[in-house]
Motif scaffolding. Structure first.
Motif, PDB file in Angstrom:
ATOM      1  N   VAL A   1     -37.957  -0.972  22.792  1.00 15.72           N
ATOM      2  CA  VAL A   1     -37.313  -2.279  22.642  1.00 15.72           C
ATOM      3  C   VAL A   1     -36.746  -2.485  21.241  1.00 15.72           C
ATOM      4  O   VAL A   1     -37.281  -1.981  20.253  1.00 15.72           O
ATOM      5  CB  VAL A   1     -38.286  -3.440  22.977  1.00 15.72           C
ATOM      6  N   VAL A   2     -35.638  -3.228  21.194  1.00 14.74           N
ATOM      7  CA  VAL A   2     -34.986  -3.576  19.928  1.00 14.74           C
ATOM      8  C   VAL A   2     -34.552  -5.030  20.007  1.00 14.74           C
ATOM      9  O   VAL A   2     -34.497  -5.632  21.087  1.00 14.74           O
ATOM     10  CB  VAL A   2     -33.757  -2.683  19.654  1.00 14.74           C
ATOM     11  N   ASP A   3     -34.227  -5.587  18.864  1.00 13.23           N
ATOM     12  CA  ASP A   3     -33.702  -6.957  18.784  1.00 13.23           C
ATOM     13  C   ASP A   3     -32.183  -6.858  18.649  1.00 13.23           C
ATOM     14  O   ASP A   3     -31.667  -6.438  17.614  1.00 13.23           O
ATOM     15  CB  ASP A   3     -34.302  -7.672  17.581  1.00 13.23           C
ATOM     16  N   ALA A   4     -31.468  -7.212  19.730  1.00 14.05           N
ATOM     17  CA  ALA A   4     -30.005  -7.151  19.712  1.00 14.05           C
ATOM     18  C   ALA A   4     -29.402  -8.551  19.760  1.00 14.05           C
ATOM     19  O   ALA A   4     -28.243  -8.733  20.158  1.00 14.05           O
ATOM     20  CB  ALA A   4     -29.510  -6.307  20.891  1.00 14.05           C
ATOM     21  N   GLY A   5     -30.206  -9.569  19.400  1.00 16.55           N
ATOM     22  CA  GLY A   5     -29.705 -10.935  19.333  1.00 16.55           C
ATOM     23  C   GLY A   5     -29.874 -11.729  20.610  1.00 16.55           C
ATOM     24  O   GLY A   5     -29.497 -12.909  20.655  1.00 16.55           O
ATOM     25  N   ALA A   6     -30.428 -11.111  21.639  1.00 18.26           N
ATOM     26  CA  ALA A   6     -30.667 -11.840  22.890  1.00 18.26           C
ATOM     27  C   ALA A   6     -31.950 -12.665  22.764  1.00 18.26           C
ATOM     28  O   ALA A   6     -32.682 -12.576  21.781  1.00 18.26           O
ATOM     29  CB  ALA A   6     -30.780 -10.853  24.054  1.00 18.26           C
ATOM     30  N   ARG A   7     -32.231 -13.479  23.800  1.00 22.15           N
ATOM     31  CA  ARG A   7     -33.434 -14.315  23.742  1.00 22.15           C
ATOM     32  C   ARG A   7     -34.706 -13.477  23.779  1.00 22.15           C
ATOM     33  O   ARG A   7     -35.753 -13.892  23.296  1.00 22.15           O
ATOM     34  CB  ARG A   7     -33.411 -15.302  24.910  1.00 22.15           C
ATOM     35  N   THR A   8     -34.628 -12.309  24.399  1.00 18.28           N
ATOM     36  CA  THR A   8     -35.794 -11.420  24.475  1.00 18.28           C
ATOM     37  C   THR A   8     -35.419 -10.047  23.930  1.00 18.28           C
ATOM     38  O   THR A   8     -34.233  -9.694  23.827  1.00 18.28           O
ATOM     39  CB  THR A   8     -36.269 -11.263  25.931  1.00 18.28           C
TER      40      THR A   8
ATOM     41  N   GLY B   1     -19.182  -4.882  17.899  1.00 16.56           N
ATOM     42  CA  GLY B   1     -19.689  -5.948  17.050  1.00 16.56           C
ATOM     43  C   GLY B   1     -21.167  -6.235  17.200  1.00 16.56           C
ATOM     44  O   GLY B   1     -21.702  -7.133  16.534  1.00 16.56           O
ATOM     45  N   MET B   2     -21.881  -5.489  18.046  1.00 13.58           N
ATOM     46  CA  MET B   2     -23.300  -5.733  18.259  1.00 13.58           C
ATOM     47  C   MET B   2     -24.087  -5.506  16.965  1.00 13.58           C
ATOM     48  O   MET B   2     -23.805  -4.579  16.202  1.00 13.58           O
ATOM     49  CB  MET B   2     -23.813  -4.802  19.370  1.00 13.58           C
ATOM     50  N   VAL B   3     -25.081  -6.348  16.728  1.00 13.67           N
ATOM     51  CA  VAL B   3     -25.981  -6.198  15.576  1.00 13.67           C
ATOM     52  C   VAL B   3     -27.388  -5.958  16.133  1.00 13.67           C
ATOM     53  O   VAL B   3     -27.925  -6.801  16.873  1.00 13.67           O
ATOM     54  CB  VAL B   3     -25.965  -7.435  14.666  1.00 13.67           C
ATOM     55  N   VAL B   4     -27.951  -4.800  15.783  1.00  6.70           N
ATOM     56  CA  VAL B   4     -29.236  -4.386  16.337  1.00  6.70           C
ATOM     57  C   VAL B   4     -30.241  -4.178  15.202  1.00  6.70           C
ATOM     58  O   VAL B   4     -29.924  -3.553  14.187  1.00  6.70           O
ATOM     59  CB  VAL B   4     -29.096  -3.069  17.142  1.00  6.70           C
ATOM     60  N   ASN B   5     -31.452  -4.700  15.410  1.00  8.88           N
ATOM     61  CA  ASN B   5     -32.550  -4.446  14.476  1.00  8.88           C
ATOM     62  C   ASN B   5     -33.666  -3.728  15.237  1.00  8.88           C
ATOM     63  O   ASN B   5     -34.119  -4.196  16.286  1.00  8.88           O
ATOM     64  CB  ASN B   5     -33.069  -5.754  13.881  1.00  8.88           C
TER      65      ASN B   5
END
Length: 583
Positions: free
Chosen positions: A49-56, A68-72
């Motif tokens: 799992v990663v944080d791609a700006g979605a709610r989950t 333009g996606m920003v992923v952490n």
């Protein structure tokens, strides 16, 4: 191309690339568990799992990279989620790591260590308990160690076109089973072991024969002979930290002698013998309107598949035994006679890259002398365990050579371990047998490589041979269906049950999913065999002086009555198997 940002780094990848793959291309590590490159990408375990700006948080293996996606990938929230996920997996996992066959080579174990998890962190609650399935002669299943990653399901269905295992029940009660929870030996399993090398834990393993072999070696009344398949030398070193694709033949032979085998022979000798018998059989079929296309019979996984799924092609199979079974028959006849050793005192152990050969050795029709041609089969992994148990320093062992009589081989025998190798070896001999001329270029590159299906038309003395090579039984299925429909016509076909051939067999060292991003074992291990072939003085089976000698002294000629009795076999539709619907 699309542009995105991963952990502050600008990344450009092809449209349709997953975030996981994009991160790997940028040298950013995202841990995985259920993902297996080229086999499984279903987002089941959620470890990636990663944080791609979605709610989950989202599973990166099935999340497509967008412009333009920003992923952490490494925030506190992401790390905590991964740790919780692995703790939940461990809460229902048999954690007897010290006695597990995958101890120190387990992806779950490594991930738990990387995330700083110890037993105290795991959730306490109900455990599912399963009986271990020991029914198969080839592989064992222990669902107590299963993490429901479904890699085995994917490889069985997609790579091998068998589909004999899949998830049953729901929620906490989900498990990977055969249809109607049948034992594995009552299904259409072909014993190839591709599920074993795909599994990230110890839920699947080969049926071990290590103890049987130790007992043979401890019996001074027995004469124990060992033979090693060509693919073993290209992979054994990996178990001792040696670079993939390194040929360790000399050290392997030295180790086997130190294990107290009486003789150490090379199955490559029998590969050369196979070519003599198989090439002669092919020419006889062509000249006498025999059943065509003739299909190779070296791979027991493929033989099982043919008998179960395509019995209408049984008459197309070459009657030749597989090389290690030929070698066993030769050891218990020709060798026993020359060395004046009673057959009942001889034990033959085969070191193979294959789990299906364990079942093959139990076939009643493979006992030409009244005794089994081969008494025990151990995998490359099992040999490594025996070497480690003996305390040997494998890396620094001095190199030694195979024993004479049955230890001499050519480059043609070596390349049997790679897909296309049997075809290439056969063409070298067939060309010179038909034309009586010397073949200048021995490299039939059209049949090399890891493509699922390869085709070629070869002109030999004015005769055009249409040939094909398939690796992995899913590709065999495609090829056979084209023949059945009349779309394709061939004279000769090579089929290997495992993708890439024996170098990628179910008994070879397990490659972690992380490493498969960087390297393809099918390619690297095959390189070792082709290098050895190129370096050999003799590269054609019919030029092997030991092969010439055994025909002069014993068999008379290829496909003679004695050769047929000892080196050939029969096949039949296996009645015990049930063709069951895919789950």
């Amino acid at each position: 191309m699309v542009n995105l940002t991963i952990d502050g780094k600008q990344v450009q990848v092809k449209d349709g690339t997953s975030v996981l793959e994009a991160a790997r291309q940028a040298h950013i590590h995202i841990p995985t568990l259920c993902f297996l490159k080229g086999t499984n990408a279903i987002g089941a375990c959620r470890v990636c799992v990663v944080d791609a700006g979605a709610r989950t948080l989202q599973a990166s293996c099935v999340l497509e990279a967008r412009e333009g996606m920003v992923v952490n990938t490494n925030t506190p929230k992401v790390r905590e989620a991964r740790k919780t996920i692995v703790e939940l997996i461990l809460s229902n996992h048999d954690k007897k790591c010290l006695s597990c066959v995958r101890n120190q080579n387990c992806e779950l174990q490594k991930l738990a260590m990387d995330l700083g998890i110890d037993d105290a962190d795991c959730f306490n609650g109900e455990d599912n308990k399963f009986e271990i399935d020991h029914s198969s002669k080839c592989i064992e299943r222990d669902n107590n160690k299963c993490i429901l990653c479904r890699r085995c399901v994917a490889v069985c269905k997609n790579s091998q076109a068998c589909g004999v295992i899949g998830p049953v029940n729901r929620g906490f009660k989900t498990s990977i089973e055969s249809p109607w929870e049948l034992p594995i030996n009552s299904t259409a399993c072909i014993g190839c072991g591709q599920c074993v090398v795909a599994c990230p834990t110890g839920a699947l393993r080969e049926t071990s024969e290590i103890d049987r072999v130790w007992n043979m070696l401890a019996d001074d009344d027995l004469h124990v002979v060992v033979q090693t398949a060509p693919a073993v030398r290209a992979a054994l070193g990996e178990e001792f930290g040696i670079k993939m694709g390194t040929n360790v033949t000399g050290r392997m032979v030295a180790a086997l002698r130190r294990l107290r085998f009486n003789k150490v022979f090379d199955t490559d000798f029998a590969a050369d013998l196979t070519i003599m018998e198989e090439a002669t059989e092919l020419l006889e079929r062509i000249n006498n309107n025999g059943v065509l296309p003739m299909i190779t019979s070296c791979s027991p996984g493929w033989i099982n598949y043919c008998e179960v799924y395509y019995p209408e092609f049984i008459s197309n199979l070459s009657s030749c035994k597989s090389p290690h079974e030929m070698m066993g028959a030769v050891i218990k006849s020709y060798y026993a006679e020359k060395e004046n050793i009673p057959v009942e005192k001889i034990r033959v152990v085969s070191v193979m890259p294959c789990t299906a050969k364990k079942g093959e050795a139990r076939r009643p029709q493979l006992a030409a002398t009244g005794y089994p041609d081969v008494d025990a089969v151990i995998t490359t992994r099992e040999l490594a365990k025996m070497i480690k148990a003996s305390g040997m320093d494998f890396v620094n062992l001095p190199e030694e050579s195979f024993d004479p009589i049955l230890g001499e081989s050519t480059g043609a025998g070596v390349i049997f371990g790679a897909t296309g190798g049997v075809m290439e070896a056969a063409l070298r001999t067939a060309y010179e047998t038909i034309t009586g001329e010397t073949l200048d270029n021995l490299d039939f590159t059209a049949v090399r490589g890891i493509s699922g299906i390869k085709e070629a038309s070869v002109n030999i003395g004015g005769t055009t041979l249409n040939v094909a090579v398939a690796n992995g039984t899913a590709n065999a299925k495609k090829l056979l269906d084209r023949i059945k429909s009349g779309e394709k016509q061939y004279h000769f076909i090579e089929i290997m049950g495992c993708p890439g051939g024996c170098v990628n067999g179910g008994g070879q060292p397990v490659i972690p999913a992380e490493l498969r991003f960087e390297i393809d074992p099918r390619v690297e291990r095959a390189k070792a065999l082709y290098r050895e072939d190129a370096e050999k003085v003799l590269r054609k089976s019919h030029e092997n002086p030991s092969i010439k000698k055994i025909y002069e002294e014993f068999f008379e000629k290829p496909n003679s009555y004695k050769a047929h009795h000892l080196l050939h076999t029969t096949y039949k539709q296996e009645p015990k198997y049930k063709i069951v619907p895919e789950i």
